[in-house]
Write a protein that holds these residues in place. Structure first.
Motif, mmCIF file in Angstrom:
data_model
loop_
_atom_site.group_PDB
_atom_site.id
_atom_site.type_symbol
_atom_site.label_atom_id
_atom_site.label_comp_id
_atom_site.label_asym_id
_atom_site.label_seq_id
_atom_site.Cartn_x
_atom_site.Cartn_y
_atom_site.Cartn_z
ATOM 1 N N ARG A 275 0.726 -1.440 -0.019
ATOM 2 C CA ARG A 275 -0.067 -0.104 -0.299
ATOM 3 C C ARG A 275 1.078 1.898 0.218
ATOM 4 N NH1 ARG A 275 -2.719 2.788 4.166
ATOM 5 N NH2 ARG A 275 -2.089 0.955 6.041
ATOM 6 N N PRO B 82 1.767 -6.434 3.961
ATOM 7 C CA PRO B 82 0.551 -6.297 5.166
ATOM 8 C C PRO B 82 1.855 -7.025 6.534
ATOM 9 C CG PRO B 82 0.523 -7.577 2.759
ATOM 10 C CD PRO B 82 1.400 -6.875 2.791
ATOM 11 N N LEU B 83 0.952 -7.148 6.997
ATOM 12 C CA LEU B 83 1.249 -7.850 8.412
ATOM 13 C C LEU B 83 2.796 -8.794 9.051
ATOM 14 C CD1 LEU B 83 1.999 -7.379 12.460
ATOM 15 C CD2 LEU B 83 0.323 -8.180 12.536
ATOM 16 N N CYS C 109 0.765 2.010 10.595
ATOM 17 C CA CYS C 109 0.338 1.266 10.067
ATOM 18 C C CYS C 109 0.554 -0.305 9.622
ATOM 19 C CB CYS C 109 1.537 2.179 8.825
ATOM 20 S SG CYS C 109 2.416 3.748 7.948
ATOM 21 N N HIS D 256 -2.287 -0.884 12.994
ATOM 22 C CA HIS D 256 -3.227 -0.997 13.083
ATOM 23 C C HIS D 256 -4.054 -0.171 11.351
ATOM 24 C CE1 HIS D 256 -2.832 -0.593 17.569
ATOM 25 N NE2 HIS D 256 -1.227 0.161 17.784
ATOM 26 N N GLY D 257 -3.064 -0.024 10.707
ATOM 27 C CA GLY D 257 -3.670 0.304 8.543
ATOM 28 C C GLY D 257 -3.990 1.040 9.076
ATOM 29 N N ASP E 121 -3.593 5.384 8.148
ATOM 30 C CA ASP E 121 -3.303 6.170 6.985
ATOM 31 C C ASP E 121 -2.461 7.217 8.256
ATOM 32 O OD1 ASP E 121 -3.615 5.078 4.966
ATOM 33 O OD2 ASP E 121 -5.475 6.108 4.812
#
Length: 257
Positions: A21, A51-52, A251, A254-255, A257
């Protein structure tokens, strides 16, 4: 000639293909500085998060992505953890990305990182960086009767950035016009530089220019003068990295922004 839509589509395709992303994407190099040639590449620089699971492996994975695409789109990006490590060490290229006037993608995350630039800026490192860039280009190209217009700006702009650091102790603006306007030049030097700026707008990457003696002398003498004052600048101090850790966690965990 690439459009913003084509650049955005290239970033979207990369996200889909690589599962990443993009947090921030901008123009770097001559287009960001404000003096591209008609045939300049689009130097798109970006920061991305994965991704994690990528962050939970014993062996570190690939943390950069580079691709040369049609329409002269040059993509180059850094993974967010790598980005923040470099930011903590006052990476000047990254700080210039954050100050680019041409932004293709942005998020609140990027704004938070940009706000931390003054806290992590290192005047001594910046002066050394810009002077080294000017000196190495001058040593190679400021030797004959003419030089490529592009290389003239690769000497002048870092010298102006070094002068800005000398005056303010702060991160110089990315855009050449802002640096140039803030500097005090004699009418003669300003007229000579203005003329080369005008030539650059219409010239290809390989075009050459013959520098007036006053301008050539300025480039040579200013390198010597700035180098003499380099050691007197403030260096790095202890920086708290808690804010950078928080940006990474926002980031990855917790995703946000």
């Amino acid at each position: 000639m690439a459009t913003r839509e084509q650049i955005d589509a290239a970033l979207t395709a990369l996200e889909e293909q690589q599962g990443l992303r993009v947090l921030f994407a901008c123009e770097s190099g001559s287009r960001a500085w404000g003096f591209p040639s008609p045939d300049s590449d689009y130097d798109v620089r970006f920061v991305y998060v994965l991704p994690l699971p990528w962050y939970l492996t014993v062996d570190a994975g690939r943390d950069t992505h580079e691709a040369m695409l049609p329409d002269a789109i040059d993509l180059s990006g850094w993974e967010v953890r790598k980005t923040l490590r470099l930011f903590a060490a006052c990476n000047l290229a990254l700080c210039e990305w954050l100050g680019s006037p041409i932004v293709y993608r942005t998020t609140p995350w990027a704004a938070r990182l940009r706000a931390l630039v003054p806290q992590f800026f290192n005047p001594r490192k910046a002066m050394h960086h810009y002077l080294s860039s000017a000196r190495s280009t001058a040593a190679e190209h400021l030797v004959g009767e003419t030089l490529r217009i592009k290389k003239f700006f690769y000497i002048l702009r870092p010298l102006l950035a070094a002068r800005f650091v000398e005056r303010t102790g702060a991160m110089p603006p990315t855009e050449f016009a802002t640096l140039y306007a803030a500097d005090g030049f004699s009418p003669t030097l300003r007229s000579q530089i203005d003329d080369i700026v005008a030539q650059k707008r219409d010239a290809g990457e390989a075009a050459h220019v013959r520098l007036p003696l006053e301008l050539r002398t300025f480039l040579q003498e200013e390198q010597i003068r700035l180098q003499a004052g380099e050691v007197g600048l403030a260096g790095a101090s202890e920086r708290g990295r808690g804010a950078l850790d928080a940006l990474l966690q926002q980031c990855v965990l917790h995703g946000a922004d």
